[in-house]
Write a protein that holds these residues in place. Structure first.
Motif, short mmCIF file in Angstrom:
data_model
loop_
_atom_site.label_atom_id
_atom_site.label_comp_id
_atom_site.label_asym_id
_atom_site.label_seq_id
_atom_site.Cartn_x
_atom_site.Cartn_y
_atom_site.Cartn_z
N UNK A 17 0.85 -1.19 0.00
CA UNK A 17 0.00 0.00 0.00
C UNK A 17 0.88 1.24 0.00
N UNK A 18 0.48 2.25 -0.76
CA UNK A 18 1.24 3.50 -0.85
C UNK A 18 0.81 4.44 0.28
N UNK A 19 0.76 3.90 1.48
CA UNK A 19 0.36 4.67 2.66
C UNK A 19 1.25 4.24 3.82
N UNK A 20 1.52 5.14 4.77
CA UNK A 20 2.36 4.77 5.92
C UNK A 20 1.64 3.79 6.85
N UNK A 21 2.40 3.03 7.65
CA UNK A 21 1.79 2.07 8.58
C UNK A 21 0.76 2.72 9.51
N UNK A 22 0.98 3.96 9.94
CA UNK A 22 0.05 4.64 10.84
C UNK A 22 -1.34 4.77 10.22
N UNK A 23 -1.38 5.02 8.93
CA UNK A 23 -2.66 5.17 8.23
C UNK A 23 -3.36 3.81 8.11
N UNK A 24 -2.61 2.78 7.77
CA UNK A 24 -3.21 1.44 7.72
C UNK A 24 -3.69 1.02 9.09
N UNK A 69 0.98 -1.57 18.19
CA UNK A 69 0.60 -0.46 17.30
C UNK A 69 1.53 -0.26 16.11
N UNK A 70 0.88 -0.15 14.95
CA UNK A 70 1.53 0.10 13.66
C UNK A 70 2.37 -1.09 13.19
N UNK A 71 2.29 -2.24 13.89
CA UNK A 71 3.11 -3.41 13.51
C UNK A 71 2.32 -4.70 13.39
N UNK A 72 1.59 -5.09 14.45
CA UNK A 72 0.92 -6.39 14.46
C UNK A 72 -0.42 -6.29 15.19
N UNK A 73 -1.42 -6.93 14.60
CA UNK A 73 -2.74 -7.05 15.22
C UNK A 73 -3.22 -8.47 14.97
N UNK A 74 -3.70 -9.11 16.02
CA UNK A 74 -4.17 -10.49 15.87
C UNK A 74 -5.43 -10.68 16.71
N UNK A 75 -6.37 -11.46 16.15
CA UNK A 75 -7.59 -11.78 16.89
C UNK A 75 -8.16 -13.12 16.44
N UNK A 94 9.80 1.49 1.39
CA UNK A 94 10.16 2.77 0.80
C UNK A 94 8.93 3.47 0.20
N UNK A 95 8.00 2.66 -0.33
CA UNK A 95 6.82 3.23 -0.99
C UNK A 95 5.60 3.35 -0.07
N UNK A 96 5.67 2.81 1.15
CA UNK A 96 4.51 2.85 2.05
C UNK A 96 4.55 1.74 3.06
N UNK A 97 3.66 0.74 2.86
CA UNK A 97 3.55 -0.36 3.82
C UNK A 97 3.23 -1.67 3.11
N UNK A 98 3.93 -2.72 3.51
CA UNK A 98 3.60 -4.07 3.07
C UNK A 98 2.65 -4.63 4.14
N UNK A 127 -11.46 -3.17 -0.73
CA UNK A 127 -12.24 -2.21 0.04
C UNK A 127 -11.36 -1.39 0.97
N UNK A 128 -10.36 -2.04 1.56
CA UNK A 128 -9.41 -1.35 2.42
C UNK A 128 -8.67 -0.27 1.63
N UNK A 129 -8.25 -0.60 0.43
CA UNK A 129 -7.56 0.37 -0.44
C UNK A 129 -8.44 1.58 -0.70
N UNK A 130 -9.72 1.35 -0.95
CA UNK A 130 -10.66 2.46 -1.20
C UNK A 130 -10.83 3.31 0.04
N UNK A 131 -10.92 2.67 1.21
CA UNK A 131 -11.03 3.41 2.47
C UNK A 131 -9.79 4.26 2.70
N UNK A 132 -8.62 3.69 2.49
CA UNK A 132 -7.36 4.42 2.68
C UNK A 132 -7.26 5.62 1.75
#
Length: 136
Positions: A17-24, A69-75, A94-98, A127-132
């Motif tokens: 994603x071409x967005x920083x981890x904080x945004x995701x 935060x900004x690294x891992x989420x599990x449920x 370099x381009x955002x977030x994997x 859908x996530x891409x559209x939200x971002x």
């Protein structure tokens, strides 16, 4: 973290994603944003919190297990006889977030659920891409 039984299957979806981890992270943890791309929910990013994801086909019972935060989420993800675990891993690039989503725990007799997840998660990522794209 517990290892999945050897006879279980896992669905993995990865996307850059071409967005920083904080945004995701916001899109993965804020209930009104989760509702835009995944399902209606009462999510709180706190280990131990129980929440529900609600869709027209039913309800998914979940419990948060890991929050970094900004690294891992599990449920946990329990619905229609499936007891699985969803783990999100965010890696800055370099381009955002994997972003990697891994859903583990599909038993050998749960082919329909496995196929549904294999089909559904890429759509949720769309859908996530559209939200971002709409977020500041």
């Amino acid at each position: 973290m517990t290892k999945a039984a050897p006879d279980t299957r896992t669905v993995v979806v990865e996307r850059e994603f071409a967005h920083p981890p904080e945004k995701l992270w916001r899109a993965l943890t804020q209930p009104h944003l989760i509702a835009e791309w995944l399902m209606a929910n009462d999510f709180v990013p706190a280990a131990g919190h129980r929440f529900k994801l609600k869709a027209d086909w039913g309800v998914v019972d979940c419990q948060v297990t890991t929050v970094e935060p900004h690294r891992t989420l599990s449920y946990s993800w329990a619905a229609l006889g499936l007891d699985s675990v969803v783990t999100w891993t965010l890696t800055p690039t370099a381009a955002g977030t994997h972003l990697r989503m891994e859903q583990t725990g599909f038993g050998p007799d749960q082919t329909r659920a496995y196929q549904g997840a294999s089909y559904g998660w890429p759509k949720f990522f769309d859908g996530l891409e559209q939200t971002l794209a709409r977020l500041d």
